[in-house]
Scaffold this active site. Sequence first.
Site, short mmCIF file in Angstrom:
data_model
loop_
_atom_site.label_atom_id
_atom_site.label_comp_id
_atom_site.label_asym_id
_atom_site.label_seq_id
_atom_site.Cartn_x
_atom_site.Cartn_y
_atom_site.Cartn_z
N SER A 68 0.78 -1.24 0.00
CA SER A 68 0.00 0.00 0.00
C SER A 68 0.81 1.29 0.00
O SER A 68 0.23 2.37 -0.10
CB SER A 68 -0.96 0.01 1.19
OG SER A 68 -2.04 -0.86 0.95
N LYS A 71 0.20 3.87 -2.71
CA LYS A 71 -0.79 4.94 -2.66
C LYS A 71 -0.18 6.33 -2.51
O LYS A 71 -0.86 7.33 -2.71
CB LYS A 71 -1.78 4.64 -1.54
CG LYS A 71 -2.65 3.44 -1.87
CD LYS A 71 -3.33 2.82 -0.66
CE LYS A 71 -4.09 1.55 -1.08
NZ LYS A 71 -4.51 0.72 0.05
N SER A 126 -5.94 3.47 4.29
CA SER A 126 -5.44 2.66 3.18
C SER A 126 -6.57 2.02 2.39
O SER A 126 -6.47 0.87 1.91
CB SER A 126 -4.48 1.58 3.70
OG SER A 126 -3.62 1.15 2.68
#
Length: 462
Positions: A68, A71, A126
């Site tokens: 993640s 991102k 997230s």
Amino acid sequence: MLKKKICAGLLAAALTVMSLFANTATARAEETWPGGVDTQSAAAIVVELETGAILYEKNIHATYYPASITKILTALVALEHSSLDEVVTFSEDAVYLNEGDTSHISRDVGEQMTMEQCLYGMLLESANECAYAIAEHVGGGDVNVFVDMMNQKAAELGCQDSYFNNTNGLPDENHYVSAYDMALISRAAYQNPTFAKMIGTKSYQIPPTNTHADPTPLNNHHSMLHPYHTSRYVYPYCLGGKTGYTDASNSTLVTYAAKDGMTLVCVVLNVTSPGHWTDTTNLFNYCFDNFAVYNVADQVSPFAGDADGSLGSLGEDMELVSTDPHGTVVLPKTASLADAQASVTPLESEDDAALVGQVTFTYAGHYVGQTTVSYQQSGEGTFPFHNLDPEKGGSQIRSININFFMIFLTAAVLAVVVLGIFALGRTFSRIGIRRRRRRNAIKKKKPAYRQIRRNRRRGRRY
């Protein structure tokens, strides 16, 4: 333009000669880079944000799954191609294709939120569906268009080891990064004030939407910033960051921290929890304990030492050479700026006609910072550094005074003296040659004159 080229050439020559003179005239300290820190992570890097200098590295060009922390790039691209008040509508694909195990905030098909709310959902919780919805919105309904934009941005930043195939970091064989590339992306993202604010937010609340009657609370899952899960790893100098985890990637982490005027970003990849917290903490402590950041430019007027006014009107109507007041260098605390190697590159910039050169500093084989040098016409009785007093809001970074104007002036005077001596030597040499030629000519003529005199005397005698 010709004047600028001449100035750039003279500046480069003056600074280079000065650097060579300093390096040979003074004893340099042995250049050593701090060491002695171990990490569990398969790859790790710490970069000083202002200079981009790498303070610690381990396998920084090896590639791993990012999870993640992807991102961060998604947020950067979205912030550069949208406004925070734009309305994002969640599609079926956004809701049902991207939940993962826990990375979502349960959005509904057709639900609408602002881009700002979506970014907070993606960066704090997230939320995978938020990442997908953001990409669809910015990409004109096509996520692949947005993914192409991500790769274009990565290439623009200088990334060479990485490729992105989705917006959220879910496992994909064609989705990978290196610690070095992730540091480039993270550094660029933090230079965006909106991103820096969001990534450092501990908690946020999405107000009711068209499908949710109640507000949606969000919490930052970065345990070095916010004790949402545990207070064990809270780091007092942490500014924020982004977590990542999948079975394929193991734990990944990007973290920002600041102390003593120095701001760092740390990236760790492929490490078993809680190693991502402990590695990052140890690396920050290592860097803050062993390095310091210095401002290259003078903090006051370059003529501060001219207390008796001996320079007269020198600063009133002549071109002044000055360094960028924001140029910084990061060095081990055992070294000084005098220990760093400086190289000068003349610059030609259409955007900034005053910019004439770039000075790049290295130490122990490491790039440690740079600054630019300019010339400009001063106002009457004013100097380019008059507003840089730290007590009046100037830089609080530790300073080392380098008077580039006086260096340039001294080099120029020396050059004139050397040229003058050379010219005088040539002149005296030519005069000597002429005198020798005249003497030789006279010597050649003297026997003829003497013979004529003898003949005349003999004629008179007989």
